[in-house]
Design a protein around this motif. Structure first.
Motif, PDB file in Angstrom:
ATOM      1  N   ASN A 192       0.740  -1.267   0.015  1.00 37.92           N
ATOM      2  CA  ASN A 192      -0.031   0.047  -0.148  1.00 37.92           C
ATOM      3  C   ASN A 192       0.994   1.132  -0.093  1.00 37.92           C
ATOM      4  N   SER A 204      -7.041  10.374   3.202  1.00 39.28           N
ATOM      5  CA  SER A 204      -7.434   9.562   2.125  1.00 39.28           C
ATOM      6  C   SER A 204      -8.973   9.959   1.940  1.00 39.28           C
ATOM      7  N   ASP A 207     -14.864   5.332   1.804  1.00 44.63           N
ATOM      8  CA  ASP A 207     -15.429   4.445   0.750  1.00 44.63           C
ATOM      9  C   ASP A 207     -16.974   4.760   0.856  1.00 44.63           C
ATOM     10  N   TYR A 216      -3.953   3.410   0.040  1.00 43.89           N
ATOM     11  CA  TYR A 216      -4.274   3.213  -1.528  1.00 43.89           C
ATOM     12  C   TYR A 216      -3.276   2.030  -1.986  1.00 43.89           C
ATOM     13  N   ARG A 217      -4.250   1.126  -2.605  1.00 41.91           N
ATOM     14  CA  ARG A 217      -3.612  -0.131  -3.022  1.00 41.91           C
ATOM     15  C   ARG A 217      -2.492   0.139  -4.052  1.00 41.91           C
ATOM     16  N   GLU A 233      -8.075  -1.462  -8.895  1.00 44.94           N
ATOM     17  CA  GLU A 233      -6.768  -0.726  -8.667  1.00 44.94           C
ATOM     18  C   GLU A 233      -7.178   0.630  -8.207  1.00 44.94           C
ATOM     19  N   GLN A 234      -6.262   1.266  -7.357  1.00 47.21           N
ATOM     20  CA  GLN A 234      -6.371   2.486  -6.742  1.00 47.21           C
ATOM     21  C   GLN A 234      -5.330   3.572  -7.154  1.00 47.21           C
ATOM     22  N   ALA A 237      -7.371   6.386  -8.344  1.00 50.24           N
ATOM     23  CA  ALA A 237      -7.806   7.240  -7.384  1.00 50.24           C
ATOM     24  C   ALA A 237      -7.069   8.007  -6.512  1.00 50.24           C
TER      25      ALA A 237
END
Length: 248
Positions: A192, A204, A207, A216-217, A233-234, A237
């Motif tokens: 992450n 952040s 959700d 964030y992944r 996927e992030q 984002a």
């Protein structure tokens, strides 16, 4: 004066009257709502298009906004870098090691993509902390950075005392890091990324349930869309949220 001229003046006066009736109230309304005086963006990253605070939340621990702990390590150029070097910057942090055979190459490929997206932004940076400092000397990290095409002068690959780095990861960021002989490469760590604002706070988005995603992944790319576990996927984002913090 001819009648034709009189008719012309009457026509002009009528147009002015109609303009006043239709448009003046709209102009007044725009002024009231600060639309006229604010700079309208001609670019997603327009310098003048600043907002006071974005909708990104502050990560809280025991009711207090979590801030990046103080740190001091050596970067790939042999220079001492501390958390104060990042003051006034939006930046992304990761924990990795150069000989990682699994997720690190994918994570850093994603960070290079982010670096290139925000090329030229002096108030954007990245911090990559090695979890294998015995091997990852400044010279090794310099070669690693060159190999990946690192060009952002604010992207520091940091090495130092292993215990201090692990404490920063596990307690400072709650991003698990540890040695494990059975793990690929001999180490375990999170895939992450953490996003930090200009004042050093971890931020952040939330959700769909209203909870902060916190991190964030970093493994799956935008092109891959999903990771091996089916999680979306992030990186896209993260890019959007970096943009928001740069505008704060």
């Amino acid at each position: 004066m001819s009648k034709k001229t009189n008719y012309s003046y009457i026509g002009i006066a009528f147009i002015i009257l109609v303009f006043g009736i239709i448009f003046v109230p709209k102009i007044i309304d725009r002024i009231t709502n600060n639309d006229v005086i604010r700079q309208e963006s001609r670019s997603d990253f327009a310098v003048g298009n600043k907002t006071s605070t974005s909708n990104l939340v502050f990560i809280e621990i025991n009711g207090e906004a979590k801030k990046v702990p103080e740190f001091s390590f050596t970067n790939q150029h042999g220079k001492t870098i501390t958390n104060k070097d990042y003051e006034g910057m939006v930046y992304v942090i990761e924990f990795f090691f150069s000989t990682c055979p699994t997720i690190c190459p994918r994570m850093n490929a994603n960070l290079v993509h982010i670096q290139n997206t925000f090329e030229g932004f002096e108030d954007f940076g990245l911090a990559s902390f090695t979890i294998n400092p015995k091997y990852d000397t400044p010279e090794v990290l310099k070669d690693y950075a060159d190999q990946y095409g690192v060009t952002n002068p604010n992207w520091h690959f940091l090495t130092g005392d292993q215990e201090t780095i692990y404490k920063l990861a596990n307690e400072g960021f709650n991003l698990y890091t540890g040695e494990n002989e059975e793990a690929a490469g001999g180490f375990e760590h999170s895939g992450n990324f953490a996003l930090i604002d200009k004042n050093g706070f971890i931020r952040s988005r939330i959700d769909k349930f209203g909870n902060p995603i916190i991190y964030y992944r970093g493994i799956a790319s935008i092109e891959e869309k999903f990771d091996e576990d089916g999680a979306e996927e992030q990186i896209s984002a993260l890019k959007a949220d970096i943009k928001k913090l740069l505008s704060e």
